[in-house]
Design an enzyme around this catalytic site. Structure first.
Site, short mmCIF file in Angstrom:
data_model
loop_
_atom_site.label_atom_id
_atom_site.label_comp_id
_atom_site.label_asym_id
_atom_site.label_seq_id
_atom_site.Cartn_x
_atom_site.Cartn_y
_atom_site.Cartn_z
NE ARG A 48 6.02 -0.80 -2.98
CZ ARG A 48 5.59 -1.71 -2.10
NH1 ARG A 48 6.16 -1.77 -0.91
NH2 ARG A 48 4.62 -2.54 -2.42
CG ASP A 157 2.33 -1.69 11.84
OD1 ASP A 157 1.66 -2.68 11.48
OD2 ASP A 157 3.18 -1.14 11.12
#
Length: 284
Positions: A48, A157
Site C-alpha cells: 500500500r 469517516d
C-alpha cells in the site's frame, strides 16, 4: 542495497523496509487513527505504501518515516491512513440491522418526530456512504416527511476521499443490487449505468470528516448509532475507550449497531443491554 540492509529488510522489494521502519509506521498509525498493526501486516504495509513512496519520489521507507513524523505532515499522515485502511461496504450490509431499525426503532422515532421532537442518527464509520444512505432509505420509507421535521443522519469517516464519494452520492448499478428494488427506485435516480442519490435522500444525510479517536464536536445525543466493522481494527484498550465514549453520546433508550465480528467490552458493557444480534440499547 548492502548485505546488512538486506538482512534487516523485512521484504526484498523496490524499497528497503526494516523492522524499525515498520515499528514507526505502526506507532504513527496507532497514534493518528487508533488502528493496530501487527507483523502479519508487513506485506500489506509494503504494497500500500510503496505507491506513496513512488508518488513522493522517495527512495526508502526510512525517508518516508522521517516525512510523516514532521510537523507539517498532517496531509501525508492522512494519506497513509487512507492507504492502510480497507473500505469494505455495501448497501444494506447485515440486513437484520436495517430490519431492526425499521420494525423496532422507527415506529417510536417517527411518533416523536411527528410530535415535534428531535431525532438524530449517526453512521460513525460511513465509508463511501452506502451505510448512511441505507439508513436514510429506511427512515424515509417509514417517515416520508422526515426532511420537513427535525430529523438528520450524520455520516462520518476518517478518510476525506470516502467523505467526498459519499457527498457525491453516485454508485454503480452493481452496488445498488443489494438495495431493495422499491427503495432504490424511490430514492435513487438512474444515470446511464450508475445511480445518483435523489434530493430527498441527500437532504437527510450530512457527511463530515471525523477521527473516532479524536475530538467529537457534535452537540446533542443520538437515537441511533451504526458503528460496524471498524473497531475490530483497534487494539483492545482503544476498543473499550470507543465503546465507553458512545454511551454519553446516546439518548435514552438509543440503539447501537455493531459489526458481526465485534463485541462490546470494558465498562460500556454494563451500560448496554442486548436487543438483537449485535444490536444494543442504552440501559435505563
Amino acid at each position: 542495497m548492502t548485505r546488512v540492509a538486506e538482512r534487516e529488510s523485512l521484504i526484498a522489494g523496490e524499497f528497503p523496509l526494516t523492522p524499525e521502519d515498520f515499528r514507526q509506521i505502526a506507532q504513527i498509525l496507532h497514534g493518528h487513527a487508533g488502528i493496530a498493526l501487527n507483523e502479519g501486516k508487513v506485506a500489506l504495509v509494503y504494497s500500500r505504501l510503496a505507491k506513496r513512496l513512488r508518488a513522493l519520489g522517495l527512495r526508502s521507507f526510512r525517508d518516508y518515516c522521517e516525512l510523516i513524523q514532521g510537523e507539517g505532515a498532517v496531509d501525508e499522515r492522512q494519506a497513509m491512513t487512507a492507504a492502510l485502511t480497507t473500505n469494505v461496504t455495501r448497501f444494506f450490509r447485515e440486513p437484520h440491522h436495517f430490519d431492526h431499525l425499521r420494525n423496532r426503532v422507527m415506529p417510536e422515532l417517527s411518533r416523536r418526530a411527528r410530535a415535534g421532537g428531535r431525532v438524530r442518527l449517526w453512521s460513525a464509520a460511513c465509508s463511501n456512504g452506502q451505510e448512511p444512505y441505507s439508513m436514510g432509505m429506511v427512515v424515509l420509507s417509514e417517515l416520508p416527511e422526515a426532511n420537513e421535521l427535525d430529523v438528520k443522519i450524520l455520516a462520518t469517516d476518517i478518510d476525506p476521499n470516502m467523505i467526498a464519494e459519499g457527498t457525491a452520492g453516485v454508485y454503480s448499478s452493481e452496488a445498488l443490487d443489494a438495495a431493495p428494488v422499491n427503495l432504490r427506485n424511490s430514492f435513487f435516480e438512474k444515470q446511464g449505468n450508475q445511480f445518483s442519490a435523489g434530493e430527498q435522500l441527500r437532504r437527510l444525510v450530512a457527511f463530515r470528516e471525523l477521527n473516532l479517536i479524536g475530538q467529537w464536536p457534535m452537540r446533542g445525543r443520538f437515537d441511533v448509532i451504526f458503528c460496524r466493522n471498524v473497531v475490530i481494527y483497534f487494539d483492545e484498550p482503544t476498543q473499550e475507550k470507543i465503546w465507553s465514549r458512545f454511551l454519553p453520546a446516546m439518548a435514552p433508550d438509543a440503539t447501537l449497531y455493531i459489526g458481526h465480528s465485534e463485541r462490546i467490552s470494558g465498562p460500556a458493557a454494563a451500560g448496554l443491554r442486548t436487543d438483537g444480534l449485535t444490536t444494543y440499547r442504552l440501559s435505563a
